[in-house]
Design a protein around this motif. Structure first.
Motif, PDB file in Angstrom:
ATOM      1  N   LEU A 296      -1.128 -32.543  43.608  1.00 30.00           N
ATOM      2  CA  LEU A 296      -1.480 -31.902  44.866  1.00 30.00           C
ATOM      3  C   LEU A 296      -1.110 -32.795  46.051  1.00 30.00           C
ATOM      4  N   ASP A 297      -1.369 -34.083  45.913  1.00 30.41           N
ATOM      5  CA  ASP A 297      -1.046 -35.027  46.980  1.00 30.41           C
ATOM      6  C   ASP A 297       0.455 -35.055  47.248  1.00 30.41           C
ATOM      7  N   TRP A 298       1.249 -34.907  46.211  1.00 35.14           N
ATOM      8  CA  TRP A 298       2.704 -34.878  46.356  1.00 35.14           C
ATOM      9  C   TRP A 298       3.118 -33.713  47.265  1.00 35.14           C
ATOM     10  N   PHE A 299       2.547 -32.523  47.004  1.00 39.18           N
ATOM     11  CA  PHE A 299       2.839 -31.356  47.837  1.00 39.18           C
ATOM     12  C   PHE A 299       2.348 -31.578  49.271  1.00 39.18           C
ATOM     13  N   ALA A 300       1.145 -32.120  49.417  1.00 40.53           N
ATOM     14  CA  ALA A 300       0.566 -32.319  50.752  1.00 40.53           C
ATOM     15  C   ALA A 300       1.401 -33.277  51.583  1.00 40.53           C
ATOM     16  N   ARG A 301       1.971 -34.294  50.937  1.00 37.74           N
ATOM     17  CA  ARG A 301       2.794 -35.267  51.666  1.00 37.74           C
ATOM     18  C   ARG A 301       4.190 -34.743  51.996  1.00 37.74           C
ATOM     19  N   SER A 302       4.666 -33.766  51.221  1.00 34.64           N
ATOM     20  CA  SER A 302       6.055 -33.331  51.422  1.00 34.64           C
ATOM     21  C   SER A 302       6.211 -32.133  52.338  1.00 34.64           C
ATOM     22  N   ILE A 303       5.090 -31.465  52.705  1.00 39.71           N
ATOM     23  CA  ILE A 303       5.205 -30.277  53.555  1.00 39.71           C
ATOM     24  C   ILE A 303       5.558 -30.683  54.980  1.00 39.71           C
ATOM     25  N   GLN A 304       6.394 -29.855  55.622  1.00 39.31           N
ATOM     26  CA  GLN A 304       6.826 -30.113  57.000  1.00 39.31           C
ATOM     27  C   GLN A 304       7.250 -28.805  57.644  1.00 39.31           C
ATOM     28  N   ALA A 305       7.347 -28.811  58.961  1.00 38.96           N
ATOM     29  CA  ALA A 305       7.818 -27.602  59.656  1.00 38.96           C
ATOM     30  C   ALA A 305       9.248 -27.307  59.248  1.00 38.96           C
ATOM     31  N   ALA A 306       9.534 -26.019  59.036  1.00 41.13           N
ATOM     32  CA  ALA A 306      10.875 -25.634  58.633  1.00 41.13           C
ATOM     33  C   ALA A 306      11.865 -25.915  59.759  1.00 41.13           C
ATOM     34  N   PRO A 307      13.069 -26.353  59.416  1.00 44.10           N
ATOM     35  CA  PRO A 307      14.069 -26.645  60.456  1.00 44.10           C
ATOM     36  C   PRO A 307      14.526 -25.391  61.149  1.00 44.10           C
TER      37      PRO A 307
ATOM     38  N   ASN B 165      -8.562 -28.649  41.432  1.00 45.19           N
ATOM     39  CA  ASN B 165      -8.623 -29.671  42.473  1.00 45.19           C
ATOM     40  C   ASN B 165      -8.034 -29.111  43.753  1.00 45.19           C
ATOM     41  N   ALA B 166      -8.409 -29.707  44.882  1.00 41.77           N
ATOM     42  CA  ALA B 166      -7.878 -29.264  46.165  1.00 41.77           C
ATOM     43  C   ALA B 166      -7.748 -30.459  47.102  1.00 41.77           C
ATOM     44  N   ILE B 167      -6.754 -30.378  47.987  1.00 40.98           N
ATOM     45  CA  ILE B 167      -6.546 -31.380  49.029  1.00 40.98           C
ATOM     46  C   ILE B 167      -6.354 -30.647  50.347  1.00 40.98           C
ATOM     47  N   GLY B 168      -7.042 -31.105  51.395  1.00 38.23           N
ATOM     48  CA  GLY B 168      -6.890 -30.520  52.716  1.00 38.23           C
ATOM     49  C   GLY B 168      -6.439 -31.554  53.726  1.00 38.23           C
ATOM     50  N   LYS B 169      -5.635 -31.125  54.703  1.00 41.03           N
ATOM     51  CA  LYS B 169      -5.169 -32.019  55.761  1.00 41.03           C
ATOM     52  C   LYS B 169      -4.839 -31.182  56.988  1.00 41.03           C
ATOM     53  N   THR B 170      -4.723 -31.848  58.129  1.00 37.21           N
ATOM     54  CA  THR B 170      -4.301 -31.200  59.368  1.00 37.21           C
ATOM     55  C   THR B 170      -2.903 -31.700  59.715  1.00 37.21           C
ATOM     56  N   LEU B 171      -2.012 -30.754  60.046  1.00 36.45           N
ATOM     57  CA  LEU B 171      -0.627 -31.102  60.343  1.00 36.45           C
ATOM     58  C   LEU B 171      -0.128 -30.238  61.494  1.00 36.45           C
ATOM     59  N   ALA B 172       0.213 -30.884  62.595  1.00 36.21           N
ATOM     60  CA  ALA B 172       0.789 -30.190  63.761  1.00 36.21           C
ATOM     61  C   ALA B 172      -0.065 -29.001  64.190  1.00 36.21           C
ATOM     62  N   GLY B 173      -1.381 -29.206  64.261  1.00 36.14           N
ATOM     63  CA  GLY B 173      -2.281 -28.156  64.699  1.00 36.14           C
ATOM     64  C   GLY B 173      -2.559 -27.088  63.661  1.00 36.14           C
ATOM     65  N   HIS B 174      -2.196 -27.338  62.420  1.00 38.80           N
ATOM     66  CA  HIS B 174      -2.404 -26.369  61.349  1.00 38.80           C
ATOM     67  C   HIS B 174      -3.249 -26.992  60.241  1.00 38.80           C
ATOM     68  N   GLU B 175      -3.997 -26.129  59.550  1.00 39.02           N
ATOM     69  CA  GLU B 175      -4.737 -26.545  58.361  1.00 39.02           C
ATOM     70  C   GLU B 175      -3.858 -26.308  57.138  1.00 39.02           C
ATOM     71  N   VAL B 176      -3.747 -27.321  56.312  1.00 49.91           N
ATOM     72  CA  VAL B 176      -2.974 -27.219  55.076  1.00 49.91           C
ATOM     73  C   VAL B 176      -3.935 -27.460  53.911  1.00 49.91           C
ATOM     74  N   VAL B 177      -3.982 -26.524  52.968  1.00 51.70           N
ATOM     75  CA  VAL B 177      -4.825 -26.661  51.784  1.00 51.70           C
ATOM     76  C   VAL B 177      -3.932 -26.476  50.559  1.00 51.70           C
ATOM     77  N   VAL B 178      -3.965 -27.461  49.660  1.00 53.06           N
ATOM     78  CA  VAL B 178      -3.200 -27.414  48.416  1.00 53.06           C
ATOM     79  C   VAL B 178      -4.209 -27.370  47.273  1.00 53.06           C
ATOM     80  N   VAL B 179      -4.094 -26.360  46.403  1.00 53.53           N
ATOM     81  CA  VAL B 179      -5.090 -26.180  45.348  1.00 53.53           C
ATOM     82  C   VAL B 179      -4.414 -25.791  44.039  1.00 53.53           C
ATOM     83  N   GLY B 180      -4.965 -26.261  42.931  1.00 51.05           N
ATOM     84  CA  GLY B 180      -4.415 -25.884  41.630  1.00 51.05           C
ATOM     85  C   GLY B 180      -5.111 -26.610  40.497  1.00 51.05           C
TER      86      GLY B 180
END
Length: 320
Positions: free
Chosen positions: A309-320, A287-302
């Motif tokens: 996958l949705d859990w990972f997609a929702r929790s990703i953020q820019a590093a502090p 399965n795969a999930i794609g989204k756009t975040l802060a001008g970047h493409e994020v793809v989570v696959v496994g």
């Protein structure tokens, strides 16, 4: 008389199978034996890999020498592909390349075959392990081990492990309804002195060299530009890489998470012109999930449920 002897032989085989089923090994001990067999034995065989509706056939030979493990995996269907693991390097022969792609052995220490080690003790918090009986694969008697998840964040597995050698003969990934998603199965297997001596096959091993001019550069080990506020229970970061895109205009960041059995990859790169993956998609068992975040493409696959996958997609953020 011949019929009588045949019935006696069948009875003896049935009795042996029954004895094995009545006295099943401990699941952790069985996995320990399997892990040792994968690394320490000489073996050779052909196996099939089913992923959704796709079926591929491959050949593997694995040898152990004084310098370590040697391995050759060859695709028998589709376009010609080959991976050779030598003493110093790993060579990948793929269509469209004028020669082999070489990687240093130290960068790719793991096997490329579907025979992978599993730490049962690491899994027990999130999976139930049970030896449920016996079966036969490639004409060999095998124990059947079930590794079933305790939650809905991962898929289950059925392993058929050779009673004689401890090698995994068949691996089946199943969903929550116990329907097959993908599987690997040997169709023939040789172990021991009969195995092809790959270390004497100079034509193969010369392709796996450590010539600096032919070795691909390692991914840059730079600090991560992205972080995860909350990973799904049991999943830990195993690998992080940053790699320049082909046009050198930006970098692709790659994270690999695992719970010891299931694996999830997260890819992040600056948004490019054209269509980007958005929402959920599926390719065979993955399965795969794609989204756009802060001008970047994020793809989570496994090969895990979409919920994970949705859990990972929702929790990703820019590093502090």
């Amino acid at each position: 008389m011949r019929v009588g002897k045949w019935l006696v032989a069948l009875a003896l085989l049935a009795g042996a199978t029954s004895t094995a089923a009545d006295n099943p090994p401990n699941p952790l001990d069985l996995l320990d034996r399997m892990n040792s067999a994968i690394r320490a034995l000489d073996y050779e065989g052909r196996f099939v890999v089913q992923n959704g509706y796709r079926l591929d056939a491959l050949y593997i030979v694995h040898r152990v020498t004084g310098n370590g493990e040697l391995e050759r995996v060859v695709s028998l269907t589709g376009e010609p592909r080959e991976i050779i693991r030598g003493d110093a390097a790993v060579a990948c022969l793929v269509p469209g390349e004028s020669g082999p792609i070489n990687l240093p052995r130290r960068a790719q220490g793991q096997s490329y075959s579907p025979l992978t080690s599993i730490d049962g003790r690491e899994l027990r918090q999130f999976y139930d392990l049970e030896v449920v009986g016996t079966d036969r694969v490639a004409g060999r008697a095998a124990y059947e081990l079930h590794i079933l998840p305790k939650d809905d964040l991962r898929f289950g597995y059925r392993l058929l492990i050779d009673q004689s050698t401890g090698l995994p003969l068949r691996s089946i990934m199943v969903d929550s309804a116990h329907q097959t998603l993908s599987q690997m199965m040997f169709t023939d297997l040789k172990v021991g002195p009969e195995v092809t001596p790959i270390e004497r096959d100079l034509a193969a091993l010369e392709k796996a060299n450590a010539d600096p001019r032919s070795v691909s550069p390692l991914d840059r080990l730079a600090p991560a530009a992205w972080a995860f506020a909350d990973e799904p229970p049991g999943f830990k970061l195993n690998v992080h890489r940053r790699r320049a895109l082909p046009d050198r205009s930006a970098e692709l960041e790659h994270f690999i998470f695992s719970d010891g059995l299931a694996t999830v990859s997260v890819y992040v790169q600056p948004k490019q012109d054209g269509d980007a993956l958005s929402g959920v998609s599926r390719m065979a068992a993955a399965n795969a999930i794609g989204k756009t975040l802060a001008g970047h493409e994020v793809v989570v696959v496994g090969e895990v449920p979409v919920k994970t996958l949705d859990w990972f997609a929702r929790s990703i953020q820019a590093a502090p």
